[in-house]
Each structure stands twice: as C-alpha cells, then as structure tokens.
Design a protein around this motif. Structure first.
Motif, PDB file in Angstrom:
ATOM      1  N   TRP A 221       0.828  -1.205   0.000  1.00 26.41           N
ATOM      2  CA  TRP A 221       0.000   0.000   0.000  1.00 26.41           C
ATOM      3  C   TRP A 221       0.860   1.251   0.000  1.00 26.41           C
ATOM      4  O   TRP A 221       0.623   2.189  -0.761  1.00 26.41           O
ATOM      5  CB  TRP A 221      -0.900   0.015   1.233  1.00 26.41           C
ATOM      6  CG  TRP A 221      -2.093  -0.865   1.142  1.00 26.41           C
ATOM      7  CD1 TRP A 221      -2.130  -2.219   1.290  1.00 26.41           C
ATOM      8  CD2 TRP A 221      -3.434  -0.456   0.881  1.00 26.41           C
ATOM      9  NE1 TRP A 221      -3.412  -2.666   1.144  1.00 26.41           N
ATOM     10  CE2 TRP A 221      -4.234  -1.614   0.898  1.00 26.41           C
ATOM     11  CE3 TRP A 221      -4.043   0.772   0.647  1.00 26.41           C
ATOM     12  CZ2 TRP A 221      -5.607  -1.575   0.689  1.00 26.41           C
ATOM     13  CZ3 TRP A 221      -5.411   0.813   0.443  1.00 26.41           C
ATOM     14  CH2 TRP A 221      -6.178  -0.352   0.455  1.00 26.41           C
TER      15      TRP A 221
ATOM     16  N   GLN B 139      -5.212   3.051  -8.030  1.00 30.83           N
ATOM     17  CA  GLN B 139      -6.424   2.235  -7.989  1.00 30.83           C
ATOM     18  C   GLN B 139      -6.223   0.887  -8.671  1.00 30.83           C
ATOM     19  O   GLN B 139      -6.627  -0.150  -8.148  1.00 30.83           O
ATOM     20  CB  GLN B 139      -7.594   2.985  -8.633  1.00 30.83           C
ATOM     21  CG  GLN B 139      -8.917   2.237  -8.525  1.00 30.83           C
ATOM     22  CD  GLN B 139     -10.115   3.123  -8.804  1.00 30.83           C
ATOM     23  OE1 GLN B 139     -10.033   4.348  -8.730  1.00 30.83           O
ATOM     24  NE2 GLN B 139     -11.235   2.516  -9.126  1.00 30.83           N
TER      25      GLN B 139
ATOM     26  N   MET C 180     -12.718  -2.621  -3.898  1.00 29.62           N
ATOM     27  CA  MET C 180     -12.961  -1.643  -2.840  1.00 29.62           C
ATOM     28  C   MET C 180     -11.652  -1.100  -2.267  1.00 29.62           C
ATOM     29  O   MET C 180     -11.533   0.085  -1.943  1.00 29.62           O
ATOM     30  CB  MET C 180     -13.806  -2.270  -1.717  1.00 29.62           C
ATOM     31  CG  MET C 180     -15.225  -2.618  -2.137  1.00 29.62           C
ATOM     32  SD  MET C 180     -16.175  -1.195  -2.735  1.00 29.62           S
ATOM     33  CE  MET C 180     -16.081  -1.449  -4.518  1.00 29.62           C
ATOM     34  N   ALA C 181     -10.668  -1.972  -2.152  1.00 30.38           N
ATOM     35  CA  ALA C 181      -9.357  -1.520  -1.697  1.00 30.38           C
ATOM     36  C   ALA C 181      -8.749  -0.558  -2.711  1.00 30.38           C
ATOM     37  O   ALA C 181      -8.096   0.428  -2.341  1.00 30.38           O
ATOM     38  CB  ALA C 181      -8.429  -2.713  -1.484  1.00 30.38           C
TER      39      ALA C 181
ATOM     40  N   GLY D 109     -10.364   2.773  -2.204  1.00 30.08           N
ATOM     41  CA  GLY D 109      -9.901   3.377  -0.953  1.00 30.08           C
ATOM     42  C   GLY D 109      -8.500   3.950  -1.064  1.00 30.08           C
ATOM     43  O   GLY D 109      -8.249   5.079  -0.628  1.00 30.08           O
TER      44      GLY D 109
ATOM     45  N   LEU E 199      -7.401   7.948  -0.938  1.00 31.08           N
ATOM     46  CA  LEU E 199      -6.400   8.445   0.009  1.00 31.08           C
ATOM     47  C   LEU E 199      -5.281   9.173  -0.728  1.00 31.08           C
ATOM     48  O   LEU E 199      -4.817  10.239  -0.289  1.00 31.08           O
ATOM     49  CB  LEU E 199      -5.838   7.287   0.830  1.00 31.08           C
ATOM     50  CG  LEU E 199      -4.790   7.635   1.887  1.00 31.08           C
ATOM     51  CD1 LEU E 199      -5.330   8.632   2.889  1.00 31.08           C
ATOM     52  CD2 LEU E 199      -4.305   6.369   2.588  1.00 31.08           C
TER      53      LEU E 199
ATOM     54  N   ALA F  55     -13.328   9.045  -3.690  1.00 29.03           N
ATOM     55  CA  ALA F  55     -14.042   7.767  -3.718  1.00 29.03           C
ATOM     56  C   ALA F  55     -15.108   7.752  -4.815  1.00 29.03           C
ATOM     57  O   ALA F  55     -15.284   6.755  -5.510  1.00 29.03           O
ATOM     58  CB  ALA F  55     -14.680   7.501  -2.353  1.00 29.03           C
TER      59      ALA F  55
END
Length: 274
Positions: free
Chosen positions: A21, A151, A161-162, A165, A169, A194
């Motif tokens: 991440w 993304q 979804m991750a 998110g 961010l 989002a």
C-alpha cells in the motif's frame, strides 16, 4: 472496467502486502505532485523566454504518462490498459455531468441554508469555454496516475474496494499538498476521490474519473466568478474558500451520493445471488 488479473497474485515488486500500500501510494503521489511542479516550472521558464504560456498542462500530461509507463514496467503490470481507460464517449459525458452536478447541488444547498448568495452577472461565454481543454488535460494527468497506478495496483492486490480506498487516500494527500489542507478540504477530497473511484470502475474508466474531476474544477473555478457570482456568508455551513470544496455542504452531498452508490451495489449483489 478495471479487472484483476486472474493469473497474477500481484505486481513483481509488490509481493509483501505490509508495504505494498505504502509503495503504491508514495509512487503515485510523487508522480502526480512532481509532474505538476515540474510542468509549472518548465512553463514558467518558457514564458520567461518569450514563449506562449499554455504548455503547462500538456507537459503535465506527458510526465504523467511517462510515470504510468515506468510503473507498468517496474510492477510487471503487462495487462492491456484499454479496459482501464474505458469508453471516451460515455466516460467524458457521464463523468462531466457528475463532476458538475455534485458541487452544483452543494452550492444550491449552501444558498438554501443561508450560507451563500447567488448574484446575477454578465456571462462571458469565452471565459467559460476556453479553459475547458486545459482543465480536462490537467484532470486527466492526475487521474492517469491516481486511477492507472494507485487504484489499478491496489485492485490487483486486494480487490476493487481496496483500489477505490487507496486511490481516494492518494487523491486526498495530493490535494492537501497542493494547498487544500483545511479539515473540510481533506474530508471532501477523500469523499470525492471515492466517487471518482466508482466512476473509474464503470465502463467510463479513467476517462470518466478525469471528466468528473474536470467538471468539478470547471464549475468551481470558471462558473463561480465568470458565469455567476457566489458570495459566502460567515457560518459553519460556508466552510473555507470561495466555493463548495471547503464546505460541509459538499460533504453532505458526497456522503449521500456514496450512500446511493453503496445501496445500488448492495441491491445488485443481492440480485446476483438470487
């Protein structure tokens, strides 16, 4: 639609989930922020030497595409990019409408709450039309990186979804480092990021996210001031800045929109199970 690769468990350099991440987000932020800063300084130098000053956004987009190309090589992402880009026709049209409607609703809500007043002004059509190509190129430069790197990579690793998110961010951090650092700016950056992420999941892909980003920027930087005068009144609902970006009214609109998206996805999932 951005789909995970069925054969790959993740990009070559992103095999450790604990740091994946951070690696994706830092690279995407540095690429987007760096492209903007470098293009700004290069454009300034061109202008100082007597050249035209409209090169900044094309340079910005070129650097963003270079960063995307380098990332695909580093991460081992050899999947075709076409599904990620999506349909230009649907993406540009649908994304632009979403990008204009959401802040428009926030401004109307602000006026209804007595936090702002619309005043008639003489509309200068050229002032509204001329910025559109440059605003779209600027938005595309940022979204190519945020959706095409943050993304897409997070989705390949952990799911859609991750991906949304992490991209939200990244978008939030990028906007904050560009000067939109009040509490409401940060909240709205994350929520709007989002929304753009969900747009990118559809058939419009990056085109839809870029058009949504551009429509939002266009309404709040061209329409407000050139197309109509909007004066904020002191108070909680007015927030910060001259438009809806730093206001809690935009937060309400974005949360309602994300709630509708979530409800729609839940109903679709239930229908699919049946």
């Amino acid at each position: 639609m951005i789909t995970p690769s069925p054969k790959a468990s993740g990009p070559k350099i992103l095999t450790i989930p604990a740091i994946a991440w951070i690696m994706v987000m830092v690279y995407a932020w540095l690429a987007a922020y760096g492209a903007g800063e470098i293009s700004h300084h290069l454009s300034f130098l061109i202008g100082e030497s007597g050249g035209p000053d409209y090169f900044r956004e094309p340079i910005n987009l070129g650097l963003a595409l270079l960063a995307l190309w380098l990332w695909r090589g580093l991460s081992g992402d050899g999947a075709p990019l076409a599904p990620t880009l999506g349909s230009p026709t649907w993406g540009l049209g649908g994304g632009w409408i979403v990008g204009c409607v959401l802040p428009g609703l926030a401004l109307v809500l602000m006026a209804a709450l007595g936090a702002g007043i619309f005043s008639p002004t003489r509309v200068q059509l050229l002032a509204l039309i001329l910025p559109i190509p440059f605003i779209l190129i600027h938005a595309l430069a940022e979204e190519v990186i945020i959706r095409g790197i943050a993304q897409r990579s997070a989705q390949r690793l952990y799911g859609p979804m991750a991906g949304i998110g992490l991209a939200a961010l990244t978008f939030c951090i990028l906007q904050a480092t560009q000067g939109y650092a009040s509490v409401w700016h940060i909240v709205n950056s994350a929520l709007f990021g989002a929304v753009l992420g969900f747009l990118a999941l559809g058939r419009g892909g990056i085109w839809a996210a870029a058009a949504g980003h551009a429509g939002w920027t266009w309404l709040e930087t061209s329409w407000i001031g050139d197309g109509v005068t909007f004066t904020k009144m002191p108070g909680f609902w007015a927030g910060f800045g001259p438009d809806s970006y730093g206001a809690p009214t935009f937060t309400v609109v974005l949360m309602f929109t994300l709630g509708l998206i979530g409800a729609g996805r839940a109903l679709q999932a239930r229908k699919d199970r049946q």
